[in-house]
Design a protein around this motif. Structure first.
Motif, PDB file in Angstrom:
ATOM      1  N   GLU A  62       6.884 -10.333  -7.945  1.00  0.00           N
ATOM      2  CA  GLU A  62       6.925  -9.382  -9.061  1.00  0.00           C
ATOM      3  C   GLU A  62       7.992  -8.341  -8.805  1.00  0.00           C
ATOM      4  OE1 GLU A  62       3.110  -7.664  -9.847  1.00  0.00           O
ATOM      5  OE2 GLU A  62       2.094  -9.557  -9.529  1.00  0.00           O
ATOM      6  N   ARG A  63       8.558  -7.790  -9.867  1.00  0.00           N
ATOM      7  CA  ARG A  63       9.577  -6.749  -9.763  1.00  0.00           C
ATOM      8  C   ARG A  63       8.910  -5.382  -9.697  1.00  0.00           C
ATOM      9  NH1 ARG A  63      13.224  -9.964  -8.366  1.00  0.00           N
ATOM     10  NH2 ARG A  63      14.262 -11.257  -9.888  1.00  0.00           N
ATOM     11  N   GLY A  64       9.642  -4.417  -9.199  1.00  0.00           N
ATOM     12  CA  GLY A  64       9.129  -3.059  -9.156  1.00  0.00           C
ATOM     13  C   GLY A  64       9.553  -2.384  -7.866  1.00  0.00           C
ATOM     14  N   VAL A  65       9.360  -1.081  -7.815  1.00  0.00           N
ATOM     15  CA  VAL A  65       9.699  -0.332  -6.615  1.00  0.00           C
ATOM     16  C   VAL A  65       8.549  -0.470  -5.638  1.00  0.00           C
ATOM     17  CG1 VAL A  65      10.244   1.938  -5.711  1.00  0.00           C
ATOM     18  CG2 VAL A  65      11.053   1.297  -7.979  1.00  0.00           C
ATOM     19  N   ALA A  66       8.820  -1.102  -4.532  1.00  0.00           N
ATOM     20  CA  ALA A  66       7.763  -1.379  -3.552  1.00  0.00           C
ATOM     21  C   ALA A  66       7.511  -0.172  -2.670  1.00  0.00           C
ATOM     22  CB  ALA A  66       8.160  -2.571  -2.685  1.00  0.00           C
ATOM     23  N   ALA A  67       6.260   0.044  -2.389  1.00  0.00           N
ATOM     24  CA  ALA A  67       5.881   1.059  -1.406  1.00  0.00           C
ATOM     25  C   ALA A  67       5.903   0.404  -0.033  1.00  0.00           C
ATOM     26  CB  ALA A  67       4.483   1.597  -1.720  1.00  0.00           C
ATOM     27  N   ARG A  68       6.690   0.949   0.880  1.00  0.00           N
ATOM     28  CA  ARG A  68       6.839   0.332   2.200  1.00  0.00           C
ATOM     29  C   ARG A  68       5.946   1.024   3.212  1.00  0.00           C
ATOM     30  NH1 ARG A  68      11.487   0.913   4.670  1.00  0.00           N
ATOM     31  NH2 ARG A  68      11.917   2.852   3.636  1.00  0.00           N
ATOM     32  N   PRO A  69       5.227   0.283   4.029  1.00  0.00           N
ATOM     33  CA  PRO A  69       4.432   0.923   5.078  1.00  0.00           C
ATOM     34  C   PRO A  69       5.320   1.291   6.250  1.00  0.00           C
ATOM     35  CG  PRO A  69       4.177  -1.432   5.207  1.00  0.00           C
ATOM     36  CD  PRO A  69       5.037  -1.157   4.009  1.00  0.00           C
ATOM     37  N   TRP A  70       4.928   2.315   6.980  1.00  0.00           N
ATOM     38  CA  TRP A  70       5.608   2.607   8.232  1.00  0.00           C
ATOM     39  C   TRP A  70       5.273   1.476   9.182  1.00  0.00           C
ATOM     40  CZ3 TRP A  70       3.909   8.385   8.948  1.00  0.00           C
ATOM     41  CH2 TRP A  70       4.567   9.157   7.995  1.00  0.00           C
ATOM     42  N   ARG A  71       6.278   0.967   9.861  1.00  0.00           N
ATOM     43  CA  ARG A  71       6.044  -0.112  10.808  1.00  0.00           C
ATOM     44  C   ARG A  71       5.198   0.427  11.962  1.00  0.00           C
ATOM     45  NH1 ARG A  71       6.767  -4.874   9.161  1.00  0.00           N
ATOM     46  NH2 ARG A  71       7.019  -5.534  11.290  1.00  0.00           N
ATOM     47  N   GLY A  72       4.331  -0.386  12.460  1.00  0.00           N
ATOM     48  CA  GLY A  72       3.495   0.012  13.580  1.00  0.00           C
ATOM     49  C   GLY A  72       3.214  -1.172  14.475  1.00  0.00           C
ATOM     50  N   PRO A  73       2.624  -0.926  15.627  1.00  0.00           N
ATOM     51  CA  PRO A  73       2.350  -2.016  16.550  1.00  0.00           C
ATOM     52  C   PRO A  73       1.219  -2.909  16.060  1.00  0.00           C
ATOM     53  CG  PRO A  73       1.400   0.021  17.370  1.00  0.00           C
ATOM     54  CD  PRO A  73       2.178   0.370  16.131  1.00  0.00           C
ATOM     55  N   VAL A  74       1.245  -4.152  16.502  1.00  0.00           N
ATOM     56  CA  VAL A  74       0.144  -5.078  16.252  1.00  0.00           C
ATOM     57  C   VAL A  74      -1.057  -4.552  17.040  1.00  0.00           C
ATOM     58  CG1 VAL A  74      -0.613  -7.470  16.567  1.00  0.00           C
ATOM     59  CG2 VAL A  74       1.748  -6.988  15.934  1.00  0.00           C
ATOM     60  N   PRO A  75      -2.276  -4.579  16.490  1.00  0.00           N
ATOM     61  CA  PRO A  75      -3.429  -3.995  17.178  1.00  0.00           C
ATOM     62  C   PRO A  75      -3.635  -4.505  18.614  1.00  0.00           C
ATOM     63  CG  PRO A  75      -4.011  -4.422  14.918  1.00  0.00           C
ATOM     64  CD  PRO A  75      -2.641  -4.995  15.126  1.00  0.00           C
ATOM     65  N   GLY A 155       9.507   8.623  -0.426  1.00  0.00           N
ATOM     66  CA  GLY A 155       9.447   9.629   0.628  1.00  0.00           C
ATOM     67  C   GLY A 155       8.090  10.286   0.797  1.00  0.00           C
ATOM     68  N   ALA A 156       7.094   9.868   0.039  1.00  0.00           N
ATOM     69  CA  ALA A 156       5.754  10.453   0.143  1.00  0.00           C
ATOM     70  C   ALA A 156       4.745   9.379   0.528  1.00  0.00           C
ATOM     71  CB  ALA A 156       5.351  11.082  -1.184  1.00  0.00           C
ATOM     72  N   VAL A 157       3.706   9.799   1.233  1.00  0.00           N
ATOM     73  CA  VAL A 157       2.627   8.879   1.582  1.00  0.00           C
ATOM     74  C   VAL A 157       1.787   8.653   0.334  1.00  0.00           C
ATOM     75  CG1 VAL A 157       0.577   8.534   3.008  1.00  0.00           C
ATOM     76  CG2 VAL A 157       2.582   9.646   3.985  1.00  0.00           C
ATOM     77  N   THR A 158       1.698   7.392  -0.094  1.00  0.00           N
ATOM     78  CA  THR A 158       0.967   7.084  -1.317  1.00  0.00           C
ATOM     79  C   THR A 158      -0.386   6.431  -1.053  1.00  0.00           C
ATOM     80  OG1 THR A 158       2.086   4.953  -1.475  1.00  0.00           O
ATOM     81  CG2 THR A 158       3.070   6.803  -2.664  1.00  0.00           C
ATOM     82  N   ALA A 159      -0.568   5.884   0.131  1.00  0.00           N
ATOM     83  CA  ALA A 159      -1.831   5.216   0.439  1.00  0.00           C
ATOM     84  C   ALA A 159      -1.939   5.031   1.947  1.00  0.00           C
ATOM     85  CB  ALA A 159      -1.905   3.855  -0.253  1.00  0.00           C
ATOM     86  N   LEU A 160      -3.144   4.799   2.406  1.00  0.00           N
ATOM     87  CA  LEU A 160      -3.400   4.470   3.800  1.00  0.00           C
ATOM     88  C   LEU A 160      -4.082   3.118   3.859  1.00  0.00           C
ATOM     89  CD1 LEU A 160      -4.794   7.850   5.195  1.00  0.00           C
ATOM     90  CD2 LEU A 160      -2.520   6.905   5.533  1.00  0.00           C
ATOM     91  N   GLU A 161      -3.591   2.260   4.725  1.00  0.00           N
ATOM     92  CA  GLU A 161      -4.205   0.950   4.942  1.00  0.00           C
ATOM     93  C   GLU A 161      -4.935   1.000   6.278  1.00  0.00           C
ATOM     94  OE1 GLU A 161      -1.093  -1.896   4.924  1.00  0.00           O
ATOM     95  OE2 GLU A 161      -0.568  -1.522   2.842  1.00  0.00           O
ATOM     96  N   TYR A 162      -6.144   0.495   6.311  1.00  0.00           N
ATOM     97  CA  TYR A 162      -6.940   0.476   7.527  1.00  0.00           C
ATOM     98  C   TYR A 162      -7.096  -0.958   7.995  1.00  0.00           C
ATOM     99  CZ  TYR A 162      -8.097   5.106   5.840  1.00  0.00           C
ATOM    100  OH  TYR A 162      -8.008   6.389   5.381  1.00  0.00           O
ATOM    101  N   ARG A 163      -6.979  -1.158   9.299  1.00  0.00           N
ATOM    102  CA  ARG A 163      -7.188  -2.483   9.884  1.00  0.00           C
ATOM    103  C   ARG A 163      -8.286  -2.347  10.928  1.00  0.00           C
ATOM    104  NH1 ARG A 163      -1.564  -4.944  11.589  1.00  0.00           N
ATOM    105  NH2 ARG A 163      -2.769  -6.830  11.456  1.00  0.00           N
ATOM    106  N   LEU A 164      -9.180  -3.289  10.960  1.00  0.00           N
ATOM    107  CA  LEU A 164     -10.248  -3.262  11.946  1.00  0.00           C
ATOM    108  C   LEU A 164      -9.844  -4.149  13.121  1.00  0.00           C
ATOM    109  CD1 LEU A 164     -13.003  -2.294  12.763  1.00  0.00           C
ATOM    110  CD2 LEU A 164     -13.999  -4.233  11.575  1.00  0.00           C
ATOM    111  N   SER A 165      -9.760  -3.547  14.295  1.00  0.00           N
ATOM    112  CA  SER A 165      -9.434  -4.268  15.520  1.00  0.00           C
ATOM    113  C   SER A 165     -10.324  -3.719  16.618  1.00  0.00           C
ATOM    114  CB  SER A 165      -7.962  -4.078  15.883  1.00  0.00           C
ATOM    115  OG  SER A 165      -7.729  -4.519  17.196  1.00  0.00           O
TER     116      SER A 165
END
Length: 199
Positions: A62-75, A155-165
Motif C-alpha cells: 500500500e502507498r502512504g507515508v510509513a511510520a518507521r520504528p527505531w531499530r533495536g536489538p533482537v530480544p 519526527g514524532a513518536v506515534t506509537a509504541l510496539e511491545y514484544r514479549l520475550s
C-alpha cells in the motif's frame, strides 16, 4: 505479493528465514509458507513488520507515508548482552546477601580471597561504580529497547510496539532488582554513617 516483499526485505538484511522467524516470534514454517502462499494472519503481518522495522503498508504494497520504528536489538541478543552487563552486580549482591543476610560466607570469602590473590582489589575499587551501577543500568536500557519499540512519523513518536520475550524480561527484572538492592544498601550505609557521626 506479500511473500515477495517479505523475501526482498529479509534478503536485503542477509537474514535467513529462521532468523526472521526468531526476530518476529513466529515459526519457521510460517515464514516458509508465507513466502510461497503469500498470505498470513494480521497478527503475523504486524509481527513481521515490527521485526523488519517497516510499516505494515510496506509489506502489503500500500502507498502512504510509513511510520518507521527505531531499530533495536533482537530480544535474545539483548538478553545475552544484558546478562553479561548485569552479571557483576548480580554476583556482588548475591554473595553479600548470602554472607550478611543468610550468614553463609564461603562464596564471599572465596571471591575476596581470589581478588586479593590476583591483585584486583585496587582495580575493583576503581571499576566498582561502572560495573555495579553502570552495568545493570545498561542491561535495563538494552532490555527495554528490545521489548518496547517506538514508531516515528514526521519526527514524532506515534506509537509504541511491545514484544514479549521471557529472556529479555528476566534480565530486565534481575538487573533492575539487583541495582535497586545495591542502591538501598548504599543509602542505608550512608545514613548509618551519618547517624553514627552525629552521636
Amino acid at each position: 505479493m506479500i511473500g515477495d516483499h517479505i523475501r526482498t526485505l529479509r534478503e536485503a538484511r542477509s537474514w535467513t528465514q529462521a532468523h526472521l522467524a526468531d526476530a518476529a516470534g513466529v515459526s519457521l514454517r510460517t515464514i516458509q509458507r508465507l513466502e510461497t502462499v503469500h498470505s498470513c494472519s494480521p497478527e503475523t503481518l504486524l509481527a513481521l513488520a515490527a521485526a523488519l522495522g517497516v510499516d505494515v503498508r510496506t509489506l502489503t504494497g500500500e502507498r502512504g507515508v510509513a511510520a518507521r520504528p527505531w531499530r533495536g536489538p533482537v530480544p535474545r541478543t539483548a538478553a545475552m548482552w544484558g546478562a553479561a552487563l548485569a552479571l557483576p552486580c548480580l554476583l556482588f549482591v548475591a554473595v553479600n546477601l548470602l554472607k550478611y543476610g543468610a550468614g553463609w560466607a564461603p562464596p564471599y570469602d572465596l571471591l575476596a580471597a581470589s581478588g586479593a590473590r590476583l591483585g584486583l582489589v585496587t582495580a575493583f575499587d576503581w571499576a566498582a561504580p561502572f560495573l555495579l551501577l553502570g552495568g545493570p543500568l545498561a542491561a535495563v536500557l538494552i532490555s527495554l529497547r528490545a521489548l518496547v519499540r517506538p514508531r516515528l512519523q514526521g519526527g514524532a513518536v506515534t506509537a509504541l510496539e511491545y514484544r514479549l520475550s521471557a529472556p529479555a524480561l528476566a534480565v530486565l527484572l534481575a538487573a533492575g532488582g539487583s541495582a535497586a538492592i545495591l542502591c538501598a544498601y548504599l543509602v542505608s550505609e550512608n545514613l548509618g554513617h551519618m547517624a553514627r557521626g552525629a552521636l
